[in-house]
Write a protein that holds these residues in place. Structure first.
Motif, PDB file in Angstrom:
ATOM      1  N   ILE A 117      -2.337  -8.495   4.423  1.00  0.00           N
ATOM      2  CA  ILE A 117      -2.226  -7.427   5.261  1.00  0.00           C
ATOM      3  C   ILE A 117      -0.974  -6.855   5.515  1.00  0.00           C
ATOM      4  CG2 ILE A 117      -2.672  -6.742   7.592  1.00  0.00           C
ATOM      5  CD1 ILE A 117      -5.200  -8.593   7.310  1.00  0.00           C
ATOM      6  N   CYS A 166       0.800  -4.865   2.974  1.00  0.00           N
ATOM      7  CA  CYS A 166      -0.023  -3.857   2.530  1.00  0.00           C
ATOM      8  C   CYS A 166       0.540  -2.391   2.571  1.00  0.00           C
ATOM      9  CB  CYS A 166      -1.216  -3.812   3.212  1.00  0.00           C
ATOM     10  SG  CYS A 166      -2.424  -2.619   2.614  1.00  0.00           S
ATOM     11  N   CYS A 172      -2.045   2.889   2.160  1.00  0.00           N
ATOM     12  CA  CYS A 172      -1.985   4.203   2.802  1.00  0.00           C
ATOM     13  C   CYS A 172      -0.383   4.675   2.917  1.00  0.00           C
ATOM     14  CB  CYS A 172      -2.607   4.135   4.179  1.00  0.00           C
ATOM     15  SG  CYS A 172      -4.365   3.271   4.258  1.00  0.00           S
ATOM     16  N   PRO A 187       2.285  -3.570   8.942  1.00  0.00           N
ATOM     17  CA  PRO A 187       0.883  -3.722   9.262  1.00  0.00           C
ATOM     18  C   PRO A 187       0.669  -4.846  10.155  1.00  0.00           C
ATOM     19  CG  PRO A 187       1.104  -3.311   7.097  1.00  0.00           C
ATOM     20  CD  PRO A 187       2.431  -3.614   7.477  1.00  0.00           C
ATOM     21  N   VAL A 238      -7.928  -0.182  11.831  1.00  0.00           N
ATOM     22  CA  VAL A 238      -6.809   0.246  10.968  1.00  0.00           C
ATOM     23  C   VAL A 238      -5.561  -0.679  11.514  1.00  0.00           C
ATOM     24  CG1 VAL A 238      -7.349   2.336   9.652  1.00  0.00           C
ATOM     25  CG2 VAL A 238      -5.747   2.276  11.723  1.00  0.00           C
TER      26      VAL A 238
HETATM   27  S1  SF4 Z   1      -3.870   1.029   7.486  1.00  0.00           S
HETATM   28 FE1  SF4 Z   1      -3.614   1.193   4.994  1.00  0.00          FE
HETATM   29  S2  SF4 Z   1      -1.733   0.366   4.608  1.00  0.00           S
HETATM   30 FE2  SF4 Z   1      -2.142  -0.289   6.488  1.00  0.00          FE
HETATM   31  S3  SF4 Z   1      -2.888  -2.291   6.462  1.00  0.00           S
HETATM   32 FE3  SF4 Z   1      -4.664  -1.042   6.430  1.00  0.00          FE
HETATM   33  S4  SF4 Z   1      -5.018  -0.336   4.217  1.00  0.00           S
HETATM   34 FE4  SF4 Z   1      -2.940  -1.323   4.274  1.00  0.00          FE
END
Ligand code: SF4
Length: 223
Positions: free
Chosen positions: A14, A17, A20, A47, A119
């Motif tokens: 995470i 990541c 996005c 994140p 999210v």
């Molecule tokens: S919001 Fe999108 S970029 Fe951020 S951790 Fe979740 S999947 Fe990944």
């Protein structure tokens, strides 16, 4: 593999990541530009993972980290007004070690509870796009699998509620404050999000908020 080890591996995934692109760019920009009142602080700007007790029976699902809250401090519901409401109500119901959650080093801990969000990157205007919710829901799904003692899920706001319903294949459920769904594995309780927009306008009053957690506690106490 043990629960804690699986959760650590998920959390590493995470924090790295960038699925996005819009959100990955936004949180980096916010962390660089900051706001005046926090201009002397180093922002987390990545994140956010979930946080709490790996053997928890209570799961809290928020919308997303706040740009100058969790995205600054590095922990969900920490360092902003929503976090103040969350920490206080958890403490009053014996789900937290102290009534305030301000920074990573403040000694705040969860008891039989785990916090996560739909999210993990703060979205502009707190509005994630559909595809961003879909991308991040895979992490919530994995958390639900790993945290296999969860019995009660409290969803903060419609987006969190819809994310959970989708993951758990619950069809046609409509969000309202205080709604309770008895799923075969979990009891799902919905509340208005404790955002400033709701708490300062009186849409969410302290007693209504507190009742949600008393209910969760009662369910967990009935074995
Ligand atoms: S919001 Fe999108 S970029 Fe951020 S951790 Fe979740 S999947 Fe990944």
């Amino acid at each position: 593999m043990k629960r804690l080890q699986r959760l650590d591996e998920l959390n590493k995934k995470i924090t790295r990541c960038k699925k996005c692109q819009r959100l990955a760019a936004y949180i980096r920009t916010v962390a660089k530009e900051k706001v005046n009142r926090f201009s002397d602080q180093k922002y987390w700007g990545r994140p956010l993972t979930g946080f709490g007790d790996v053997t928890a029976e209570l799961l809290l699902v928020g919308l997303a980290p706040a740009a100058h809250g969790g995205n600054r401090t590095g922990r969900m519901f920490t360092g902003d007004s929503s976090g103040n409401w969350v920490a206080r109500v958890l403490y009053e119901n014996v789900f937290a070690t102290k009534p305030t959650s301000e920074s990573l080093a403040d000694g705040f801990g969860l008891i039989n509870a785990y916090m996560t969000a739909s999210v993990r990157c703060a979205p502009p205007q707190n509005k994630p796009l559909k595809e961003e919710l879909a991308n991040c829901s895979l992490y919530l799904k994995e958390e639900l699998f790993i945290l296999n003692s969860i019995r009660v899920i409290v969803c903060f706001g419609k987006i969190a509620f819809d994310s959970c319903c989708k993951l758990l294949h619950i069809k046609g459920a409509k969000f309202f404050h205080g709604k309770i769904i008895n799923h075969r594995k979990f009891v799902i309780i919905s509340t208005y999000h404790p955002s400033r927009q709701n708490t300062q306008t009186g849409r969410l009053r302290w007693q209504q908020w507190s009742d949600i957690f008393s209910k969760a506690k009662d369910i967990l106490d009935e074995k």
